[in-house]
Design an enzyme around this catalytic site. Structure first.
Site, PDB file in Angstrom:
ATOM      1  N   CYS A  79       0.912  -1.172  -0.012  1.00 39.75           N
ATOM      2  CA  CYS A  79      -0.085   0.019   0.022  1.00 39.75           C
ATOM      3  C   CYS A  79       0.828   1.271  -0.143  1.00 39.75           C
ATOM      4  O   CYS A  79       1.764   1.335   0.815  1.00 39.75           O
ATOM      5  CB  CYS A  79      -0.975   0.014   1.094  1.00 39.75           C
ATOM      6  SG  CYS A  79      -1.809   1.378   1.366  1.00 39.75           S
ATOM      7  N   CYS A  87      -0.557   6.287   6.811  1.00 42.43           N
ATOM      8  CA  CYS A  87      -1.665   5.775   7.354  1.00 42.43           C
ATOM      9  C   CYS A  87      -1.399   4.968   8.674  1.00 42.43           C
ATOM     10  O   CYS A  87      -0.607   4.240   8.604  1.00 42.43           O
ATOM     11  CB  CYS A  87      -2.454   5.204   6.330  1.00 42.43           C
ATOM     12  SG  CYS A  87      -4.153   4.380   6.858  1.00 42.43           S
ATOM     13  N   CYS A  90      -3.166   0.357   9.359  1.00 43.82           N
ATOM     14  CA  CYS A  90      -2.621  -0.885   9.494  1.00 43.82           C
ATOM     15  C   CYS A  90      -1.230  -0.878  10.278  1.00 43.82           C
ATOM     16  O   CYS A  90      -0.685   0.426  10.232  1.00 43.82           O
ATOM     17  CB  CYS A  90      -2.063  -1.366   7.790  1.00 43.82           C
ATOM     18  SG  CYS A  90      -3.464  -1.767   6.832  1.00 43.82           S
ATOM     19  N   CYS A 173      -7.314   2.145  -0.472  1.00 47.03           N
ATOM     20  CA  CYS A 173      -6.889   1.719   0.844  1.00 47.03           C
ATOM     21  C   CYS A 173      -6.811   0.002   0.547  1.00 47.03           C
ATOM     22  O   CYS A 173      -8.004  -0.571   0.278  1.00 47.03           O
ATOM     23  CB  CYS A 173      -7.982   1.916   2.154  1.00 47.03           C
ATOM     24  SG  CYS A 173      -7.974   0.686   3.499  1.00 47.03           S
ATOM     25  N   GLN A 265     -19.284  -8.072  12.466  1.00 45.71           N
ATOM     26  CA  GLN A 265     -17.776  -8.358  12.050  1.00 45.71           C
ATOM     27  C   GLN A 265     -17.242  -7.959  10.852  1.00 45.71           C
ATOM     28  O   GLN A 265     -18.094  -7.997   9.861  1.00 45.71           O
ATOM     29  CB  GLN A 265     -17.534  -9.941  12.132  1.00 45.71           C
ATOM     30  CG  GLN A 265     -17.793 -10.491  13.604  1.00 45.71           C
ATOM     31  CD  GLN A 265     -16.509 -10.059  14.499  1.00 45.71           C
ATOM     32  OE1 GLN A 265     -15.423  -9.868  14.084  1.00 45.71           O
ATOM     33  NE2 GLN A 265     -16.632 -10.031  15.693  1.00 45.71           N
ATOM     34  N   GLU A 320     -28.190  -6.206  24.975  1.00 44.80           N
ATOM     35  CA  GLU A 320     -27.458  -5.253  24.040  1.00 44.80           C
ATOM     36  C   GLU A 320     -27.944  -3.791  24.226  1.00 44.80           C
ATOM     37  O   GLU A 320     -29.229  -3.692  24.430  1.00 44.80           O
ATOM     38  CB  GLU A 320     -27.781  -5.655  22.499  1.00 44.80           C
ATOM     39  CG  GLU A 320     -27.638  -4.740  21.416  1.00 44.80           C
ATOM     40  CD  GLU A 320     -26.062  -4.318  21.526  1.00 44.80           C
ATOM     41  OE1 GLU A 320     -25.209  -5.198  21.482  1.00 44.80           O
ATOM     42  OE2 GLU A 320     -25.942  -2.847  21.302  1.00 44.80           O
ATOM     43  N   CYS A 390     -11.875  -8.705  21.467  1.00 41.04           N
ATOM     44  CA  CYS A 390     -11.048  -8.186  20.340  1.00 41.04           C
ATOM     45  C   CYS A 390     -10.010  -7.306  20.796  1.00 41.04           C
ATOM     46  O   CYS A 390      -9.108  -6.642  20.022  1.00 41.04           O
ATOM     47  CB  CYS A 390     -12.111  -7.197  19.663  1.00 41.04           C
ATOM     48  SG  CYS A 390     -13.006  -5.954  20.463  1.00 41.04           S
TER      49      CYS A 390
HETATM   50  C1  LIG Z   1     -18.089  -6.442  19.932  1.00 43.62           C
HETATM   51  S1  LIG Z   1     -19.793  -5.998  19.708  1.00 43.62           S
HETATM   52  C2  LIG Z   1     -20.534  -7.845  19.497  1.00 43.62           C
HETATM   53  C3  LIG Z   1     -21.879  -7.933  18.971  1.00 43.62           C
HETATM   54  C4  LIG Z   1     -22.313  -9.292  18.688  1.00 43.62           C
HETATM   55  N1  LIG Z   1     -21.891 -10.182  19.823  1.00 43.62           N
HETATM   56  C5  LIG Z   1     -21.937  -9.635  17.328  1.00 43.62           C
HETATM   57  O1  LIG Z   1     -21.036 -10.753  17.362  1.00 43.62           O
HETATM   58  O2  LIG Z   1     -22.378  -9.507  16.315  1.00 43.62           O
HETATM   59  C6  LIG Z   1     -20.487  -5.383  21.040  1.00 43.62           C
HETATM   60  C7  LIG Z   1     -21.763  -5.111  21.264  1.00 43.62           C
HETATM   61  O3  LIG Z   1     -21.808  -4.550  22.613  1.00 43.62           O
HETATM   62  C8  LIG Z   1     -22.852  -3.287  22.536  1.00 43.62           C
HETATM   63  N2  LIG Z   1     -22.591  -2.693  23.915  1.00 43.62           N
HETATM   64  C9  LIG Z   1     -21.481  -2.059  24.048  1.00 43.62           C
HETATM   65  N3  LIG Z   1     -21.249  -1.380  25.382  1.00 43.62           N
HETATM   66  C10 LIG Z   1     -22.470  -2.100  25.858  1.00 43.62           C
HETATM   67  C11 LIG Z   1     -22.886  -2.302  27.340  1.00 43.62           C
HETATM   68  N4  LIG Z   1     -22.581  -1.799  28.450  1.00 43.62           N
HETATM   69  N5  LIG Z   1     -24.442  -3.029  27.547  1.00 43.62           N
HETATM   70  C12 LIG Z   1     -24.885  -3.993  26.509  1.00 43.62           C
HETATM   71  N6  LIG Z   1     -24.284  -3.737  25.264  1.00 43.62           N
HETATM   72  C13 LIG Z   1     -23.279  -2.731  24.964  1.00 43.62           C
HETATM   73  C14 LIG Z   1     -22.380  -2.453  21.168  1.00 43.62           C
HETATM   74  O4  LIG Z   1     -23.526  -1.962  21.072  1.00 43.62           O
HETATM   75  C15 LIG Z   1     -22.128  -3.706  20.471  1.00 43.62           C
HETATM   76  O5  LIG Z   1     -23.582  -4.155  19.728  1.00 43.62           O
END
Ligand SMILES: C[S@@+](CC[C@H](N)C(=O)[O-])C[C@H]1O[C@@H](n2cnc3c(N)ncnc32)[C@H](O)[C@@H]1O
Length: 441
Positions: A79, A87, A90, A173, A265, A320, A390
């Site tokens: 890149c 950038c 990466c 990119c 994802q 959520e 993550c």
């Molecule tokens: C890494 S994502 C995971 C989503 C899902 N497990 C997936 O694989 O698609 C984290 C999620 O947590 C939510 N989130 C962040 N803080 C939170 C909280 N304190 N309580 C509930 N949900 C939360 C975000 O909106 C997001 O959708």
């Protein structure tokens, strides 16, 4: 203790031996005892490092600008935006995919060792694809010069900087989905996306690591739903302040409705890899008819896995905080009457959920679940806790808390879901430690 010599200044160039990789996408080197975090380097290399940040009495940061002794797996980054001062999207484009995965494995192992006292080998598994064109979602910024086309337009930020790296069809990119850079180059932010930029305001040139965004820059999410590498993807754009359309993502035989600017994802093979890993983690422990929780559940990707495991006589609760995501989760899970969707923050909802659960899956944001939530979950005594992480540092901290509360790490898988970057996705499985008393025992 030897006194640190604060003789390094921004712009200085020094010859350094590069040490181990560290969390954050850089390697550790030392200059007369002072730690220098070096980007664009590989462990064991030697070269000229240009200092980019130097604070008295503290560590410095720098970038390797000239390699004197190269790692055998160093490659020429394809890149044009990947260079010193370039950038920040990466971190490891200068290494083969195999070497990148070794670096990520070393970081996960080091965080588990340092934060949780665990010494275990880690392997990072490759996902299908060649490591480029995989990002089905990006959030890019529009630079102040985008309106009159006097400078870089729309793109990612430079490393540890607010500066925008403009991308286009000639200099795209390379990790973004095919077509995204071309689309970005043709965009103009709508007035509603300018979040308070003062007329005539100059760009802020602070280098603060990009932790705080320059608030006045409009940002745009570009989403390539259904990206599978076989065709040029359709690209949907959503500016900051706008609400994006709903798009369809497919995982195996299931379709999921997702907001184009909501969480999903970003690697097209990640959802399959994670659902398989979670299926495997609960396989022998979550009984048909059992109760499971999916915390931080998004639009229901992992709830679907748990619904299949417990069957129609079981129960799965998704929690959520994003109400747009939970409205879509209701639709995505409509065929599973055993699924219950709760809109709220995990820290507020835990006490109100049916329980105790046999299994808990949690997939928190980068900051992790934290001590209170890990301790509360362990106190409920589930047979298994599956943690999708993550951030390796958050995983290390939360693993330590779970261990104090009687849960041992029994399996760990790690996936290269973000090739060319420092990021890695882990699926950690915890079971009650032998001899520990849990609520269900
Ligand atoms: C890494 S994502 C995971 C989503 C899902 N497990 C997936 O694989 O698609 C984290 C999620 O947590 C939510 N989130 C962040 N803080 C939170 C909280 N304190 N309580 C509930 N949900 C939360 C975000 O909106 C997001 O959708």
């Amino acid at each position: 203790m030897a006194e640190l010599i604060d003789d390094l200044r921004v712009g200085d160039e020094v010859e350094l031996e590069i040490g181990a990789v560290a969390h954050g996408g850089h390697c550790v080197a030392r200059h007369e005892g002072r730690v220098v975090f070096v980007r664009l380097a590989l462990p064991g290399e030697r070269g000229i490092v240009r200092i980019t940040e130097a604070r008295p009495g503290s560590f410095c940061r720098g970038e390797l600008v000239h390699v004197l002794q190269a790692d055998p797996q160093r490659v020429s980054a394809p890149c044009r935006h990947y260079r010193p001062g370039g950038c920040g999207g990466c971190d490891f484009q200068h290494a083969t995919g195999e070497r990148q995965r070794e670096l990520k494995a070393a970081v996960v192992a080091e965080q588990l060792r340092r934060l949780a006292g665990l010494d275990r080998p880690v392997t990072v598994e490759a996902l299908p694809g060649d490591g480029f064109g995989w990002r089905s979602r990006v959030r890019w910024a529009a630079s102040p010069s985008v309106l009159d086309r006097s400078g870089p337009g729309i793109g990612p930020r430079a490393a540890r900087s607010h500066q925008v790296v403009g991308v286009d069809g000639d200099q795209p990119c390379l990790i973004a989905a095919p077509g995204m850079s071309e689309v970005a180059a043709g965009l103009t932010p709508p007035p509603s996306a300018h979040r308070g930029r003062r007329p005539g305001a100059q760009p802020d040139r602070r280098r603060d690591g990009g932790r705080s965004r320059r608030p006045e820059d409009p940002e745009v999410t570009l989403c390539a739903p259904g990206l599978d590498g076989s065709d040029a993807a359709e690209v949907v754009t959503v500016w900051s302040g706008q609400s994006g359309p709903v798009v369809t993502e497919t995982v195996g035989d299931r379709d999921f409705q997702v907001a184009a600017d909501g969480f999903w994802q970003v690697h097209p093979a990640a959802a399959v890899a994670l659902t398989r890993a979670v299926t495997e983690a609960v396989a022998d422990v979550l009984p048909a008819g059992g109760l499971a929780w999916d915390l931080y559940g998004g639009v229901g990707l992992l709830t679907e896995v748990l619904c299949r495991a417990v069957g129609p006589s079981g129960e799965v609760v998704l929690v959520e905080s994003d109400s747009r995501a939970t409205a879509l989760a209701e639709q995505n899970l409509a065929r599973h009457p055993q699924a219950e969707v709760v809109t709220g923050r995990v820290e507020h909802a835990l006490d109100t959920l049916p329980g105790p659960p046999h299994a808990v899956v949690l997939d928190p944001p980068r900051s992790g679940a934290g001590r209170e939530i890990c301790r509360s979950l362990a106190a409920l005594g589930p047979e298994v806790i599956v943690y999708v992480a993550c951030d390796p540092a958050a995983l290390g901290r939360d693993t330590a808390t779970l261990a104090e509360a009687g849960y041992e790490l029994t399996a760990l898988r790690a996936f290269d879901a973000f090739p060319q970057t420092q990021h890695v996705e882990c699926v950690a499985t915890y079971r009650p430690a032998r001899g520990s008393a849990t609520a269900s025992s």
